[in-house]
Design an enzyme around this catalytic site. Structure first.
Site, PDB file in Angstrom:
ATOM      1  N   TRP A  92       0.838  -1.178   0.088  1.00  0.00           N
ATOM      2  CA  TRP A  92       0.034   0.050  -0.074  1.00  0.00           C
ATOM      3  C   TRP A  92       0.819   1.239  -0.016  1.00  0.00           C
ATOM      4  O   TRP A  92       1.843   1.398   0.903  1.00  0.00           O
ATOM      5  CB  TRP A  92      -0.584   0.231   1.248  1.00  0.00           C
ATOM      6  CG  TRP A  92      -1.960   1.086   1.476  1.00  0.00           C
ATOM      7  CD1 TRP A  92      -2.799   1.549   0.379  1.00  0.00           C
ATOM      8  CD2 TRP A  92      -1.906   1.961   2.718  1.00  0.00           C
ATOM      9  NE1 TRP A  92      -3.586   2.638   0.969  1.00  0.00           N
ATOM     10  CE2 TRP A  92      -3.173   2.904   2.287  1.00  0.00           C
ATOM     11  CE3 TRP A  92      -1.402   1.977   4.040  1.00  0.00           C
ATOM     12  CZ2 TRP A  92      -3.368   3.764   3.309  1.00  0.00           C
ATOM     13  CZ3 TRP A  92      -1.828   2.966   4.726  1.00  0.00           C
ATOM     14  CH2 TRP A  92      -2.924   3.515   4.548  1.00  0.00           C
TER      15      TRP A  92
ATOM     16  N   ASP B 245      -0.621  -5.661   9.271  1.00  0.00           N
ATOM     17  CA  ASP B 245      -1.741  -4.807   8.843  1.00  0.00           C
ATOM     18  C   ASP B 245      -3.074  -5.422   8.368  1.00  0.00           C
ATOM     19  O   ASP B 245      -2.940  -6.086   7.632  1.00  0.00           O
ATOM     20  CB  ASP B 245      -1.351  -3.684   7.608  1.00  0.00           C
ATOM     21  CG  ASP B 245      -2.235  -2.664   7.426  1.00  0.00           C
ATOM     22  OD1 ASP B 245      -3.647  -2.505   8.089  1.00  0.00           O
ATOM     23  OD2 ASP B 245      -2.085  -1.689   6.465  1.00  0.00           O
TER      24      ASP B 245
ATOM     25  N   LYS C 299     -13.672  -0.578   6.074  1.00  0.00           N
ATOM     26  CA  LYS C 299     -14.222  -1.438   5.210  1.00  0.00           C
ATOM     27  C   LYS C 299     -15.218  -2.328   5.862  1.00  0.00           C
ATOM     28  O   LYS C 299     -16.320  -2.501   5.188  1.00  0.00           O
ATOM     29  CB  LYS C 299     -13.169  -2.170   4.495  1.00  0.00           C
ATOM     30  CG  LYS C 299     -11.661  -1.634   4.565  1.00  0.00           C
ATOM     31  CD  LYS C 299     -11.610  -0.589   3.557  1.00  0.00           C
ATOM     32  CE  LYS C 299      -9.971   0.009   3.649  1.00  0.00           C
ATOM     33  NZ  LYS C 299      -9.746   0.907   2.704  1.00  0.00           N
TER      34      LYS C 299
HETATM   35  C1  LMR Z   1      -6.934   2.307  -0.283  1.00  0.00           C
HETATM   36  O1  LMR Z   1      -6.122   1.527  -0.477  1.00  0.00           O
HETATM   37  O2  LMR Z   1      -7.652   2.315  -1.503  1.00  0.00           O
HETATM   38  C2  LMR Z   1      -7.785   2.588   1.010  1.00  0.00           C
HETATM   39  O3  LMR Z   1      -7.132   1.890   2.100  1.00  0.00           O
HETATM   40  C3  LMR Z   1      -8.091   3.841   1.332  1.00  0.00           C
HETATM   41  C4  LMR Z   1      -6.593   4.668   1.554  1.00  0.00           C
HETATM   42  O4  LMR Z   1      -6.566   5.383   2.588  1.00  0.00           O
HETATM   43  O5  LMR Z   1      -5.594   4.432   0.964  1.00  0.00           O
END
Ligand code: LMR
Length: 398
Positions: free
Chosen positions: A130, A211, A246
């Protein structure tokens, strides 16, 4: 004073979502941000959340500051959901859990705490991860490295390379892991792979920071927490960030938790104290409302059952969309790439589209994906799926 301030280049996910909101095209499709939309393309209010809010509205109460660590009942509920009913009392007492501002807040509080506690440690995240993982840990002062994870050739996991890399990481470094529904690839470890990784972590004395932003979107609430519960059961010191954005569709309430598994109850008390101090220096204490909603659902048996049933149906809808997309694209794009849709799981699929192709999807067809090629499958529905499939097939054909 601010002449030297540089323009913010934007956030790869949130800024894209903002661009989508102002895009005037009527048939635009938002598959960028990790948000679950229902079959009508709407952000749902879950029935259990709706009922809990009504119950809370009937007893409006004074609103004092919460403790720095958050609402005690909510913290217990987080603890139970993350670590499960089978978690032994002995293990339970060794875990410090506090309320945080969503999963991101948990990562930030954990990162600040670790930076002061283990100043020589570096952080290792999966390649890819992420986008915000790197940002949060770098801004906390860490050097952030990567370990191999996603296999472009197969759309699966580079498990052997991942193990080799973990083996080479110096002890007492921090390894960021995704409990389930890996963001952005949708590629998870199976139970045997988790056991192997956890044994290696234990042997090498690494510190896992797990996470878990998508509990309930992989298989179910318990199965998705397998790695977390295995770490806790083996008594391995670790941190767990969890989120209700979510699985409760409560994105804007910022409901999350940070749990730290310690070696004794006395150590857990000290850790909780330091985490509370970190909260105090950042935002003092967390807000009340969302925590009350989540706690009301989780402690009321009828609401909890309703919530779990709805969550399971959201999960089934995502899976149905994966299969529908697979069918739509089969024979139109390469077999390797089309198989990603049914091979990967959770909210995201790594489509294999490159940046230029993603840009064309957006500019020419109004279909928004993150530029890494990540698609939020939970944004697909019966009305938009053929628009998206046609756009992908067109972009890949030239
Ligand atoms: C995402 O990965 O799209 C979500 O977790 C929202 C974010 O905060 O990035």
């Amino acid at each position: 004073m601010f002449e030297h301030v540089k323009a913010f280049p934007g956030d790869p996910i949130l800024s894209l979502n903002e661009d989508f909101q102002v895009d005037p095209r009527a048939n635009k499709v938002n598959l960028s941000i990790g948000i679950y939309f229902n079959a009508d393309g709407k952000l749902p209010v879950m029935a259990a959340v709706h009922d809990a809010e009504h119950a809370l509205a009937r007893e409006i109460r004074p609103r004092p500051y919460l403790p720095m660590a958050g609402l005690p009942d909510y913290r217990d509920a987080v603890h139970q959901l993350v670590f499960g009913n089978a978690c032994s009392v002995r293990t339970r007492q060794r875990i410090a859990t506090l309320q945080t501002l969503g999963g991101s807040g948990a990562l930030k509080v954990g990162a600040d705490f670790l930076r002061r506690t283990l100043p020589n440690a570096q952080v290792w995240i999966s390649d890819p991860s992420w986008e915000n993982h790197r940002v949060v840990f770098e801004r906390a002062g860490f050097i952030v490295n990567t370990y191999p994870y996603y296999d472009i050739a197969t759309g699966g996991l580079r498990f052997a390379a991942m193990l080799d890399a973990l083996h080479a990481i110096p002890n007492r470094h921090i390894v960021l892991l995704h409990a389930c529904c890996h963001n952005p690839t949708g590629v998870d470890l199976d139970r045997n792979q988790w056991r192997e990784v956890i044994s290696l972590i234990e042997k090498k004395e690494l510190l896992p920071f797990v996470d878990m932003a998508y509990q309930g979107f992989g298989t179910d609430l318990d199965d998705d927490a397998f790695a977390v519960r295995e770490l806790a059961a083996r008594g391995i010191s670790c941190l767990v960030a969890n989120s209700f954005s979510k699985n409760f569709a409560l994105y804007g309430e910022r409901c999350g938790g940070l749990s730290v598994v310690c070696q004794s109850d006395e150590e857990a008390m000290r850790v909780l104290g330091q985490l509370s101090g970190t909260v105090r220096s950042n935002y003092s204490n967390p807000p009340t409302y969302g925590a009350k909603v989540v706690h009301t659902v989780l402690r009321t048996p009828v609401l909890r059952t309703l919530w779990q049933t709805e969550l399971a149906s959201m999960c089934r809808r995502i899976s149905a969309m994966r299969h529908a997309m697979y069918k739509q694209l089969q024979g139109r794009i390469s077999d390797e790439i089309v198989s990603h849709y049914i091979q990967q799981r959770g909210m995201f699929t790594y489509t294999g589209l490159n940046t230029a192709q993603v840009d064309r999807l957006r500019t020419e067809h109004g279909v928004y994906l993150v530029r890494s090629g990540r698609m939020c499958v939970a944004g697909l529905n019966e009305q938009n799926i053929s628009i998206v499939a046609d756009a992908i097939a067109r972009v890949l054909s030239r």
